[in-house]
Design a protein around this motif. Structure first.
Motif, PDB file in Angstrom:
ATOM      1  N   ALA A 113       0.924  -1.050  -0.087  1.00 37.60           N
ATOM      2  CA  ALA A 113       0.000  -0.098   0.061  1.00 37.60           C
ATOM      3  C   ALA A 113       0.981   1.366  -0.007  1.00 37.60           C
ATOM      4  N   LEU A 114       0.348   2.219  -0.789  1.00 35.91           N
ATOM      5  CA  LEU A 114       1.225   3.600  -0.827  1.00 35.91           C
ATOM      6  C   LEU A 114       1.721   4.043   0.392  1.00 35.91           C
ATOM      7  N   PRO A 115       0.603   4.326   1.541  1.00 35.11           N
ATOM      8  CA  PRO A 115       1.013   4.759   2.850  1.00 35.11           C
ATOM      9  C   PRO A 115       2.007   4.195   3.397  1.00 35.11           C
ATOM     10  N   THR A 116       1.877   3.090   3.415  1.00 31.08           N
ATOM     11  CA  THR A 116       2.960   2.022   4.222  1.00 31.08           C
ATOM     12  C   THR A 116       4.333   2.014   3.545  1.00 31.08           C
ATOM     13  N   THR A 117       4.363   2.124   1.966  1.00 33.90           N
ATOM     14  CA  THR A 117       5.520   2.386   1.094  1.00 33.90           C
ATOM     15  C   THR A 117       6.098   3.508   1.557  1.00 33.90           C
ATOM     16  N   TYR A 118       5.492   4.656   1.724  1.00 37.00           N
ATOM     17  CA  TYR A 118       6.246   5.770   2.097  1.00 37.00           C
ATOM     18  C   TYR A 118       6.743   5.891   3.397  1.00 37.00           C
ATOM     19  N   HIS A 119       6.302   5.195   4.174  1.00 39.10           N
ATOM     20  CA  HIS A 119       6.824   5.120   5.585  1.00 39.10           C
ATOM     21  C   HIS A 119       7.928   4.310   5.596  1.00 39.10           C
ATOM     22  N   LEU A 120       7.975   3.158   4.806  1.00 38.52           N
ATOM     23  CA  LEU A 120       9.070   2.368   4.800  1.00 38.52           C
ATOM     24  C   LEU A 120      10.377   3.110   3.958  1.00 38.52           C
ATOM     25  N   LEU A 121      10.028   3.749   3.138  1.00 42.04           N
ATOM     26  CA  LEU A 121      11.134   4.491   2.229  1.00 42.04           C
ATOM     27  C   LEU A 121      11.568   5.490   3.074  1.00 42.04           C
ATOM     28  N   ARG A 122      10.902   6.416   3.828  1.00 42.85           N
ATOM     29  CA  ARG A 122      11.449   7.148   4.901  1.00 42.85           C
ATOM     30  C   ARG A 122      12.457   6.578   5.902  1.00 42.85           C
TER      31      ARG A 122
END
Length: 244
Positions: A33-42
């Protein structure tokens, strides 16, 4: 565990994009999921596993360090496996040592209950004059480097067979022919004889050595000849691992 698995999937996905990828692209390809992706990328950027440039994500320096560490571990494993093979085929403990940054470093020892290694009762780094490993490494240095080492770690008697002073040791080392095996009989430890074979790759001095109980001294020279033969057969792979 789920977060770790998703983070690893993101790293694998980024690795497949030599020219970088956006967060949306990574989320879609990794199935996250995109929100999870943003969190992991950060998080991955913060820890150095990824870096971000102009909205694109690339592998970071921390991944390169992991790769380098893994390569070093593989080289160590290769050397350990090689020594274990020689230990079993020759029937003696086998040692691998290097001279690095002015110090004698025993990097790996392969022994067994049937072929135990010499007990390090006096620091190997400070008693290179007395054991075959140290003498072999010192023999590969130039005169200035030898004298520098002995100024820091002077000759001291360990047994009644130990060389008596720095000058006597220097004369002995000077008589050795290039790449000649070094034999030491009860100079480091009473009841033990040792031999070391020099290995020089570039500017690195290294050695493979063996030891035997003094009552089996008649086996020392045949064993070191077998070791030299094995080293000759495997020098290519050893050279790759010399700086492990």
């Amino acid at each position: 565990m789920g977060s770790v698995q998703r983070a690893m999937r993101l790293l694998e996905t980024v690795a497949g994009h030599a020219h970088g990828a956006t967060a949306k692209q990574l989320a879609r390809e990794a199935g996250i999921a995109l929100p999870t992706t943003y969190h992991l990328l950060r998080t991955l950027v913060h820890e150095g596993y990824l870096c971000r440039e102009k909205g694109l994500f690339f592998l970071g320096d921390a991944v390169a360090r992991l790769t380098s560490s893994g390569a070093r571990q593989k080289r160590r494993s290769t050397v350990a496996d090689t020594l274990a093979c020689w230990r079993d085929s020759i029937g003696v403990p086998v040692y691998y040592a290097m001279y690095r940054e002015g110090e004698i470093e025993v990097m790996c020892v392969s022994d067994s209950r049937e072929a135990p290694a010499v007990e390090e009762w006096a620091d190997f780094r400070e008693t290179g004059h007395a054991h075959a490993i140290g003498q072999c490494l010192l023999s590969q240095l130039d005169e200035e480097a030898r004298r520098d080492h002995l100024a820091r770690c002077p000759v001291q008697p360990l047994t009644r067979y130990t060389v008596r002073d720095n000058d006597a040791l220097l004369r002995r080392l000077a008589r050795l022919r290039r790449m000649e095996a070094v034999v030491e009989r009860q100079e480091y430890a009473l009841g033990t004889v040792c031999a070391a074979v020099p290995i020089t790759v570039g500017t690195t001095a290294a050695t493979m050595a063996i030891s035997l109980p003094a009552q089996r001294a008649d086996r020392l020279l045949p064993a070191v000849e077998r070791l030299q033969t094995e080293i000759g057969r495997n020098l290519g792979s050893l050279a790759l691992s010399i700086s492990m």
